[in-house]
Write a protein that holds these residues in place. Structure first.
Motif, PDB file in Angstrom:
ATOM      1  N   ILE A 126      41.271   0.728  29.758  1.00 55.81           N
ATOM      2  CA  ILE A 126      40.547   2.006  29.786  1.00 55.81           C
ATOM      3  C   ILE A 126      39.207   1.839  29.076  1.00 55.81           C
ATOM      4  O   ILE A 126      38.156   2.167  29.623  1.00 55.81           O
ATOM      5  CB  ILE A 126      41.354   3.121  29.074  1.00 55.81           C
TER       6      ILE A 126
ATOM      7  N   MET B 240      37.073  -0.603  31.164  1.00 57.71           N
ATOM      8  CA  MET B 240      36.635   0.032  32.406  1.00 57.71           C
ATOM      9  C   MET B 240      35.591   1.123  32.122  1.00 57.71           C
ATOM     10  O   MET B 240      34.584   1.229  32.823  1.00 57.71           O
ATOM     11  CB  MET B 240      37.887   0.621  33.068  1.00 57.71           C
ATOM     12  N   ALA B 241      35.843   1.928  31.070  1.00 60.72           N
ATOM     13  CA  ALA B 241      34.920   3.011  30.733  1.00 60.72           C
ATOM     14  C   ALA B 241      33.551   2.444  30.367  1.00 60.72           C
ATOM     15  O   ALA B 241      32.522   2.924  30.857  1.00 60.72           O
ATOM     16  CB  ALA B 241      35.478   3.842  29.588  1.00 60.72           C
ATOM     17  N   LEU B 242      33.536   1.412  29.529  1.00 58.19           N
ATOM     18  CA  LEU B 242      32.253   0.824  29.147  1.00 58.19           C
ATOM     19  C   LEU B 242      31.556   0.212  30.357  1.00 58.19           C
ATOM     20  O   LEU B 242      30.343   0.346  30.523  1.00 58.19           O
ATOM     21  CB  LEU B 242      32.463  -0.229  28.055  1.00 58.19           C
ATOM     22  N   ASN B 243      32.340  -0.438  31.217  1.00 62.09           N
ATOM     23  CA  ASN B 243      31.770  -1.042  32.414  1.00 62.09           C
ATOM     24  C   ASN B 243      31.113   0.028  33.295  1.00 62.09           C
ATOM     25  O   ASN B 243      29.972  -0.141  33.748  1.00 62.09           O
ATOM     26  CB  ASN B 243      32.871  -1.777  33.188  1.00 62.09           C
ATOM     27  N   ALA B 244      31.821   1.136  33.492  1.00 54.84           N
ATOM     28  CA  ALA B 244      31.260   2.225  34.305  1.00 54.84           C
ATOM     29  C   ALA B 244      30.012   2.796  33.639  1.00 54.84           C
ATOM     30  O   ALA B 244      29.032   3.124  34.309  1.00 54.84           O
ATOM     31  CB  ALA B 244      32.314   3.319  34.501  1.00 54.84           C
ATOM     32  N   PHE B 245      30.051   2.881  32.309  1.00 48.30           N
ATOM     33  CA  PHE B 245      28.922   3.415  31.541  1.00 48.30           C
ATOM     34  C   PHE B 245      27.687   2.518  31.683  1.00 48.30           C
ATOM     35  O   PHE B 245      26.580   3.000  31.919  1.00 48.30           O
ATOM     36  CB  PHE B 245      29.348   3.524  30.075  1.00 48.30           C
TER      37      PHE B 245
ATOM     38  N   PHE C  49      26.385   2.831  35.161  1.00 43.82           N
ATOM     39  CA  PHE C  49      25.758   4.155  35.305  1.00 43.82           C
ATOM     40  C   PHE C  49      24.340   4.135  34.751  1.00 43.82           C
ATOM     41  O   PHE C  49      23.422   4.710  35.319  1.00 43.82           O
ATOM     42  CB  PHE C  49      26.616   5.180  34.554  1.00 43.82           C
TER      43      PHE C  49
ATOM     44  N   LEU D 281      33.820   7.275  28.428  1.00 46.30           N
ATOM     45  CA  LEU D 281      35.037   7.875  28.984  1.00 46.30           C
ATOM     46  C   LEU D 281      34.679   8.977  29.975  1.00 46.30           C
ATOM     47  O   LEU D 281      35.323   9.122  31.018  1.00 46.30           O
ATOM     48  CB  LEU D 281      35.920   8.423  27.857  1.00 46.30           C
TER      49      LEU D 281
ATOM     50  N   VAL E   6      31.869   9.132  31.755  1.00 48.11           N
ATOM     51  CA  VAL E   6      31.357   8.481  32.970  1.00 48.11           C
ATOM     52  C   VAL E   6      32.514   7.952  33.807  1.00 48.11           C
ATOM     53  O   VAL E   6      32.533   8.073  35.037  1.00 48.11           O
ATOM     54  CB  VAL E   6      30.380   7.335  32.604  1.00 48.11           C
ATOM     55  N   LEU E   7      33.523   7.387  33.117  1.00 49.17           N
ATOM     56  CA  LEU E   7      34.701   6.867  33.823  1.00 49.17           C
ATOM     57  C   LEU E   7      35.343   7.962  34.654  1.00 49.17           C
ATOM     58  O   LEU E   7      35.653   7.781  35.832  1.00 49.17           O
ATOM     59  CB  LEU E   7      35.704   6.316  32.801  1.00 49.17           C
TER      60      LEU E   7
ATOM     61  N   THR F 208      32.964   9.007  37.516  1.00 51.77           N
ATOM     62  CA  THR F 208      32.859   7.969  38.547  1.00 51.77           C
ATOM     63  C   THR F 208      34.076   7.974  39.465  1.00 51.77           C
ATOM     64  O   THR F 208      33.976   7.646  40.643  1.00 51.77           O
ATOM     65  CB  THR F 208      32.711   6.582  37.891  1.00 51.77           C
TER      66      THR F 208
ATOM     67  N   TRP G 118      33.507   9.672  42.584  1.00 52.51           N
ATOM     68  CA  TRP G 118      32.450   9.201  43.470  1.00 52.51           C
ATOM     69  C   TRP G 118      33.020   8.168  44.427  1.00 52.51           C
ATOM     70  O   TRP G 118      34.220   7.921  44.451  1.00 52.51           O
ATOM     71  CB  TRP G 118      31.291   8.606  42.645  1.00 52.51           C
TER      72      TRP G 118
ATOM     73  N   ILE H  15      27.078   2.515  44.521  1.00 53.73           N
ATOM     74  CA  ILE H  15      27.805   3.741  44.210  1.00 53.73           C
ATOM     75  C   ILE H  15      27.039   4.929  44.772  1.00 53.73           C
ATOM     76  O   ILE H  15      25.841   5.078  44.550  1.00 53.73           O
ATOM     77  CB  ILE H  15      27.977   3.899  42.690  1.00 53.73           C
TER      78      ILE H  15
ATOM     79  N   ARG I 105      26.745   8.960  44.751  1.00 52.57           N
ATOM     80  CA  ARG I 105      27.189  10.066  43.902  1.00 52.57           C
ATOM     81  C   ARG I 105      27.573  11.278  44.745  1.00 52.57           C
ATOM     82  O   ARG I 105      26.946  12.327  44.677  1.00 52.57           O
ATOM     83  CB  ARG I 105      26.110  10.389  42.889  1.00 52.57           C
TER      84      ARG I 105
ATOM     85  N   ILE J 163      33.771   0.229  41.695  1.00 52.43           N
ATOM     86  CA  ILE J 163      33.983   0.840  40.381  1.00 52.43           C
ATOM     87  C   ILE J 163      34.612   2.238  40.497  1.00 52.43           C
ATOM     88  O   ILE J 163      35.511   2.553  39.722  1.00 52.43           O
ATOM     89  CB  ILE J 163      32.662   0.849  39.582  1.00 52.43           C
TER      90      ILE J 163
ATOM     91  N   ALA K 274      38.352   1.797  40.903  1.00 50.10           N
ATOM     92  CA  ALA K 274      38.917   1.274  39.660  1.00 50.10           C
ATOM     93  C   ALA K 274      39.018   2.383  38.617  1.00 50.10           C
ATOM     94  O   ALA K 274      40.027   2.510  37.919  1.00 50.10           O
ATOM     95  CB  ALA K 274      38.042   0.136  39.130  1.00 50.10           C
ATOM     96  N   ALA K 275      37.970   3.206  38.536  1.00 48.88           N
ATOM     97  CA  ALA K 275      37.968   4.298  37.569  1.00 48.88           C
ATOM     98  C   ALA K 275      39.085   5.287  37.871  1.00 48.88           C
ATOM     99  O   ALA K 275      39.776   5.764  36.964  1.00 48.88           O
ATOM    100  CB  ALA K 275      36.618   5.006  37.581  1.00 48.88           C
TER     101      ALA K 275
END
Lengths: 265, 308
Positions: free
Chosen positions: A114, A117-122, A125, B54, B56-57, B60, B63, B72, B74, B278, B281-282
């Protein structure tokens, strides 16, 4: 209340669990001295030849260097932020004080994927490329709580009268911090830092999501094991990592134990 | 942060206030300034990086990616979640992950309880602290090293088959299977169970057991009716670790699990690393979060947090 038979059974169970805990570690340590490049048991003899070869491997050196850099940077951030948060929570009563303790522990309490994954998405982004610094951000995030807990525990055991006495004797806020508070928390701070480094040095799950194309030492091991390549080198690296993480932990435990002077009760 | 009151900030000495016109005096007169100064950096870190991540997770997950460019897009939709619910494969993976986490938790509780009992109630204080160190050390001896050790042990020409051969058994082909995963997970997280159970058992006064014996309870009866119920919060506290850590793992399934032993974590890992999807995965990563949230609520009911 435990009868004789119960005691014997318990003792036997303890011995079994200890064997379960330590046999794999003994085996992995022995494999590092395996002269053959085929990993089979029992090993045909003892040799140090893979140690030299491992040391000369440029990939492993680069990975080691990256791990040490990331570990040091993450530890420095964790020590600063963790002890600042510990001081604030210890000294002040404010709205949301309990929330701080909860949020700080989240990166360790939530499953590793978690956080990763959260940091990766961040990072995706914000359009940040994965680099040494994204690794450091990930590691620091879950290392802060280690320093925070250590320093907070020490502050709670320290008599508040020490600070008051210093102020009564005319010391300025800075002097009190420098000559009273800092010496009192120093061992807790250092041991928190050592534990944080050990944690960072060993981390895989979050790191895979924040490292990009680079390899930290655990990532290199992970890759090599998956592909089943360079296993003799893996054996040596694994032994070194075990040594490198256990040593700081043992020192950290020593440091937190020697604090009898400032205990409140 | 409205009602800040310095614990040490009782009556500032008047002299100090007049003499030190600088920063120190200002900070002394305004304890909330000190609080803000101390808290702003760590708070900013957690809010701007961790909690933002968290968030953003979560966002995402709703999306999607453009199937051709893998960028990606949006665009809000529940498609990722729909895929998860509708696909039998993903359901099976989620069930396998949860089932394995439960099996590992039960195994560790059963293995840890007698051990912790011995530590807390039978061992001398010297043996107790030695056992404590013995439990903590493997915890710090590199996670990967310990998984890898089992990989070597389970290998065809590894220590397990060698030992089986020695005592006249046929080769045990448990490498790369769910059995292998179960053993390795139970091994790796065992210390996380032993420590809280030990802490819970140690806190039970001896007089309780004596009172129970005085009232005529035999040893086993006392254990069942007095000690075990009192130690239960410790077991639950340990189970939070063993369950959560297994739930979020993907390294052990990848290394010691066989074909078709994927965990939720493996799908997440592949979706990011291989498919570069992503958003999906999210979406899958929210599943363990929800499960853990439910688990924590339940654990709280059992008083697990007072036991920590």
């Amino acid at each position: 209340m435990e009868g004789r038979a119960t005691r014997v059974a318990l003792r036997l169970w303890v011995a079994l669990v200890l064997a379960f805990l330590f046999v794999p570690i003994v085996i992995i340590v022995l494999y590092a001295f395996n002269p053959s490049n085929i990993q089979s048991w029992p090993i045909p003899g003892l040799s140090l030849k893979w140690f030299a070869l491992t040391w000369r491997n440029p990939e492993i050196r680069a990975a080691l260097l990256l791990s040490v850099k990331a570990g040091l940077a993450a530890t420095a951030i964790a020590m600063l932020l963790g002890s600042a948060a510990a001081f604030a929570v210890h000294r002040f009563r404010f709205f949301g004080r309990e929330v701080v303790s909860f949020v700080v522990v989240l990166p360790l309490a939530l499953p590793g994927i978690i956080t990763g994954m959260a940091l990766n998405a961040f990072f995706a982004f914000n359009g940040l490329n994965l680099s040494l610094w994204t690794i450091v951000i990930g590691h620091a995030t879950f290392c802060i709580v280690i320093v925070y807990n250590n320093v907070l525990a020490r502050l709670r055991r320290t008599a508040p009268s020490l600070v008051e006495a210093s102020m009564d004797l005319g010391a300025s806020g800075w002097q009190t911090f420098r000559y009273v508070t800092l010496p009192v928390i120093s061992t807790a701070l250092v041991s928190g830092g050592l534990l944080a480094f050990a944690l960072s040095f060993d981390e895989v799950i979050v790191t895979t999501f924040t490292a990009g194309a680079q390899n930290t030492l655990p990532l290199w091991i992970f890759g090599a094991i998956r592909l089943g390549q360079q296993l003799p080198e893996v054996n040596v690296v694994v032994l070194v990592i075990i040594a490198l993480t256990i040593v700081p932990v043992v020192i950290a435990q020593r440091l937190t134990r020697e604090s009898g002077l400032i205990r409140r009760g | 942060m409205a009602s800040v009151s310095g614990q040490a900030g009782r009556q500032p000495v008047a002299r100090a206030a007049t003499r030190g016109a600088g920063l120190a005096a200002l900070l002394w007169r305004r304890p909330w300034l000190r609080a803000v100064g101390l808290l702003s950096a760590p708070l900013a870190w957690f809010v701007l990086i961790y909690l933002a991540s968290l968030a953003v997770l979560l966002v995402t997950a709703f999306w999607r990616i453009n199937p051709f460019t893998t960028d990606i897009e949006r665009v809000w939709s529940l498609d990722n979640f729909k895929t998860l619910v509708e696909s039998a494969t993903y359901r099976r993976i989620a069930l396998r992950t949860v089932g394995m986490s439960a099996a590992v938790t039960v195994t560790d509780a059963l293995a840890a309880f007698p051990f912790a009992w011995y530590m807390a109630r039978v061992a001398s204080s010297r043996v107790r602290s030695a056992l404590f160190v013995a439990v903590m050390l493997p915890l710090w001896a590199s996670y990967l090293a310990r998984v890898y050790a089992w990989l070597l042990i389970f290998a065809n020409n590894g220590a397990l088959n060698w030992a089986a051969d020695r005592i006249g058994l046929p080769s045990l082909g448990i490498g790369y299977s769910n059995w292998a995963m179960w053993i390795v997970f139970s091994y790796i997280w065992l210390p996380f169970m032993i420590i809280p159970v030990y802490a819970a058992l140690e806190r039970i006064p001896d007089s309780y057991a004596e009172a129970s014996a005085d009232l005529g309870a035999r040893g086993w009866w006392t254990a069942r009716r007095v000690i075990i119920p009192l130690a239960l919060p410790g077991v639950i506290a340990g189970s939070v670790f063993t369950f959560s850590l297994t739930l979020g793992d993907y390294v052990t399934p990848l290394l010691v699990g066989g074909a078709g032993s994927d965990f939720i974590g493996n799908v997440v890992y592949q979706s990011v690393g291989v498919a570069n999807n992503i958003p999906f995965a999210a979406a899958f990563a929210t599943v363990p979060v929800v499960i853990m949230a439910l688990y924590l609520v339940l654990a709280r009911r059992f008083g697990a947090f007072e036991a920590l």
